[in-house]
Structures are given as structure tokens and as C-alpha cells.
Write a protein that holds these residues in place. Structure first.
Motif, PDB file in Angstrom:
ATOM      1  N   GLY A 142       0.798  -1.213   0.000  1.00 18.56           N
ATOM      2  CA  GLY A 142       0.000   0.000   0.000  1.00 18.56           C
ATOM      3  C   GLY A 142       0.833   1.265   0.000  1.00 18.56           C
ATOM      4  N   LEU A 143       0.190   2.364  -0.378  1.00 17.97           N
ATOM      5  CA  LEU A 143       0.790   3.690  -0.390  1.00 17.97           C
ATOM      6  C   LEU A 143      -0.081   4.572   0.498  1.00 17.97           C
ATOM      7  N   VAL A 144       0.450   4.983   1.618  1.00 12.91           N
ATOM      8  CA  VAL A 144      -0.351   5.711   2.591  1.00 12.91           C
ATOM      9  C   VAL A 144       0.456   6.855   3.179  1.00 12.91           C
ATOM     10  N   GLU A 145      -0.257   7.764   3.849  1.00  4.39           N
ATOM     11  CA  GLU A 145       0.424   8.835   4.571  1.00  4.39           C
ATOM     12  C   GLU A 145       0.101   8.705   6.042  1.00  4.39           C
ATOM     13  N   GLY A 146       0.979   9.250   6.861  1.00  8.81           N
ATOM     14  CA  GLY A 146       0.719   9.221   8.291  1.00  8.81           C
ATOM     15  C   GLY A 146       1.561   8.199   9.013  1.00  8.81           C
ATOM     16  N   LYS A 147       1.034   7.691  10.123  1.00  7.56           N
ATOM     17  CA  LYS A 147       1.759   6.780  11.000  1.00  7.56           C
ATOM     18  C   LYS A 147       1.170   5.383  10.900  1.00  7.56           C
ATOM     19  N   ILE A 148       2.046   4.375  10.771  1.00  5.79           N
ATOM     20  CA  ILE A 148       1.615   2.991  10.726  1.00  5.79           C
ATOM     21  C   ILE A 148       1.634   2.421  12.144  1.00  5.79           C
ATOM     22  N   LEU A 149       0.547   1.773  12.541  1.00  3.98           N
ATOM     23  CA  LEU A 149       0.400   1.310  13.914  1.00  3.98           C
ATOM     24  C   LEU A 149       0.915  -0.102  14.133  1.00  3.98           C
ATOM     25  N   SER A 150       0.772  -0.970  13.157  1.00  6.98           N
ATOM     26  CA  SER A 150       1.100  -2.374  13.369  1.00  6.98           C
ATOM     27  C   SER A 150       2.596  -2.637  13.238  1.00  6.98           C
ATOM     28  N   PRO A 151       3.188  -3.356  14.199  1.00  8.85           N
ATOM     29  CA  PRO A 151       4.605  -3.734  14.084  1.00  8.85           C
ATOM     30  C   PRO A 151       4.826  -4.830  13.044  1.00  8.85           C
ATOM     31  N   LEU A 152       3.735  -5.366  12.499  1.00 13.29           N
ATOM     32  CA  LEU A 152       3.836  -6.431  11.507  1.00 13.29           C
ATOM     33  C   LEU A 152       3.990  -5.890  10.094  1.00 13.29           C
ATOM     34  N   LEU A 153       4.040  -4.564   9.978  1.00 11.75           N
ATOM     35  CA  LEU A 153       4.203  -3.933   8.671  1.00 11.75           C
ATOM     36  C   LEU A 153       5.563  -3.258   8.569  1.00 11.75           C
ATOM     37  N   SER A 154       6.168  -3.346   7.402  1.00 15.89           N
ATOM     38  CA  SER A 154       7.389  -2.589   7.129  1.00 15.89           C
ATOM     39  C   SER A 154       7.016  -1.372   6.300  1.00 15.89           C
ATOM     40  N   ALA A 155       7.762  -0.288   6.450  1.00  7.35           N
ATOM     41  CA  ALA A 155       7.419   0.962   5.777  1.00  7.35           C
ATOM     42  C   ALA A 155       8.661   1.601   5.187  1.00  7.35           C
TER      43      ALA A 155
END
Length: 293
Positions: A142-155
Motif C-alpha cells: 500500500g501507499l499511505v500517509e501518516g503513521k503505521i500502527l502495526s509492528p507487523l508492517l514494514s514501511a
């Protein structure tokens, strides 16, 4: 025994209990407990001991966990190979609303030019929804803005932008105000769960403030129209309102000592295994997104 049983058993072990496994798999807790009970009943074994309302994995449970993980990896390898061999390989991309307008049209065009055999599916919705769908496997990245909450995602940060406060030319507001003064005005905001709303509420929380908007919408364009109609002040991405600012339909309201800069992220599940062409598409986005504007 199904793949669902294996995934549930592994999730309970890796997440440390039924509650977190239910959150991770996005299912109700009773469904998790029932699935574990089905495995134990079918094989006449005990995977967990129930001690003080906690699940403690048994010795046979530890052995079977290793087998379950191996089996699931083999299944995922099968899916990857099948996708690579398919006549119509597909990549499923999620995008937040702002990025959907600023980046997605050019991105899809570029992907189709570089990977003509690839079917591209795009879902444009809130950052929270994109994050959830990536976690449950409904989207590849995905392409998103802001803060990612899940530790299971890499950004991966591919760009930044600024949120700004704006009002219509006929709306009476100071050109410079504090955050405390801002919340006393009629505010027109994106819905809860959107990146811009979460950023504003985080800043308000730090100062012990809260907000009660007079309008909420999932559509940036609806909010822009309301601001142009002098209904209040909105917090919006600068790139989306630049034309309205240049045409003097909107004016910037400066907020004292507040940094509204945020990051644009390319995200995926850390355990995601891409097919070969999906990996190529992901790498293409990672390399070319900063140049697409």
C-alpha cells in the motif's frame, strides 16, 4: 484439518494468546477458541494447558507448531508458484485518499507501460483500512500517509508533505492563531482513522485538547467545497488545495509552533512473499514513486 486451522494455531502461538490472535486474524475470539478445540478434539491431543486464564503451549504443541509453520510455508510457496505461472498475474495495491489523487493515476499508467502482462487492482480508502487489508492479505502492498500502527508492517518513506489549515475568503479568522484558538472555530475534518485526522488529534492530545468538528467526511473534495463556501476551517494536504489557494478561493491560517509535516509510506506485511512479478512491481514503485508527482 484446513489451512485455516494451521493459521489459527500458529497465530495463537506467535501472538501469545487468543485475544491477540483474534486481533491479528481479524476474527472474533470465540472463533479462535473453537478452532483450537476442533484441532484438539480431532487428534485427541492437548495443544495448550489453561493455567490462570493463560494458554501455555504443551510439549506436543511445540513440536506440532514447527510442523504447522513448515506446512504453511509450503502452502505459501505453492501459491507464489501458481501466481507466477498464471496467465494473468495480479498485484493488489491499496492507497489512501490523498495519495489516490496525487500518485495513483500516473503510477498505474507507469506500471502498465513497464509490465503489460500485469493486472493492477487498486483500492483507494483510508490509511487504517489499507493497513488492515494488507495485514489480512486482501492487498499486497500500500501507499499511505501518516503513521503505521502495526509492528507487523514494514514501511519505506518515499516522500513527505505538509498539512495546512485553510479557510474560505469570506470566513472570519485570524491569519495566525494558536492550536487552542483553532479548536474554538467551526472545523471541517476528515473522518476518524484518516491520516490527517489522526495527526491533528495526536497534536491536540499532547496539549490536552479535543475537537468536535461541525463536519466530517471521507472525501477531501467535499471538505474543500465546504471550506470554499465559508463553513469553517479545514486541515488538508497542501498539494490538494494549491490550486484553490492560487485562485484566492482559500487562504492559509497559520498555527503557532505546530509542525504539520507527515510522511508518505510504501508499506507491506513483513512476512509477505511476493511472486516474481509482484516483487518487480513493488521494486518499481519503491524506485519511481518520488519522481511521480
Amino acid at each position: 484439518m484446513t489451512i485455516r486451522h494451521l493459521k489459527t494455531f500458529i497465530a495463537v502461538c506467535e501472538q501469545g494468546g487468543v485475544t491477540k490472535a483474534a486481533e491479528y486474524l481479524h476474527v472474533a475470539q470465540p472463533a479462535i477458541s473453537q478452532t483450537i478445540a476442533e484441532i484438539e478434539k480431532f487428534y485427541n491431543i492437548r495443544l495448550f494447558e489453561r493455567i490462570n486464564q493463560r494458554l501455555v503451549i504443551t510439549s506436543i504443541g511445540k513440536e506440532l507448531l514447527l510442523r504447522a509453520q513448515e506446512t504453511l510455508r509450503a502452502f505459501e510457496d505453492f501459491e507464489i508458484q501458481a501466481n507466477q505461472s498464471g496467465l494473468h498475474p495480479t498485484v493488489r495495491i491499496g492507497a489512501s485518499l490523498t495519495i489516490g489523487k496525487l500518485y495513483i493515476p500516473q503510477l498505474i499508467r507507469s506500471l502498465k507501460e513497464n509490465f503489460p502482462q500485469l493486472c493492477v487492482y487498486v483500492s483507494v480508502e483510508s490509511t487504517a483500512s489499507v493497513e488492515e487489508k494488507i495485514l489480512n492479505g486482501a492487498l499486497d502492498f500500500g501507499l499511505v500517509e501518516g503513521k503505521i500502527l502495526s509492528p507487523l508492517l514494514s514501511a519505506f518513506v518515499f516522500s513527505t508533505d505538509n498539512l495546512i489549515a485553510v479557510c474560505g475568503s469570506g470566513y472570519r479568522a485570524e491569519k495566525l492563531m494558536t492550536l487552542e484558538r483553532l479548536v474554538s472555530h467551526a472545523l471541517l475534518l476528515r473522518e476518524r482513522g484518516s491520516a490527517s485526522r489522526e495527526m491533528l488529534e495526536m497534536l491536540l492530545h499532547e496539549k490536552g485538547l479535543s475537537v468536535s468538528p461541525v463536519m466530517e467526511s471521507v472525501s477531501n473534495q467535499a471538505i474543500i467545497s465546504a471550506v470554499v463556501a465559508d463553513l469553517g476551517i479545514a486541515i488538508l494536504p497542501q498539494g490538494l488545495v494549491q490550486t484553490s489557494l492560487q485562485e484566492s478561493k482559500l487562504h492559509i491560517v497559520e498555527i503557532e509552533n505546530i509542525d504539520f509535516q507527515r510522511k508518505y509510506l510504501l508499506i507491506n506485511r513483513t512476512t509477505k512473499k511476493f511472486s516474481r512479478i509482484q516483487q518487480h512491481a513493488y521494486d518499481f514503485c519503491k524506485t519511481n514513486l518520488p519522481k511521480i508527482r
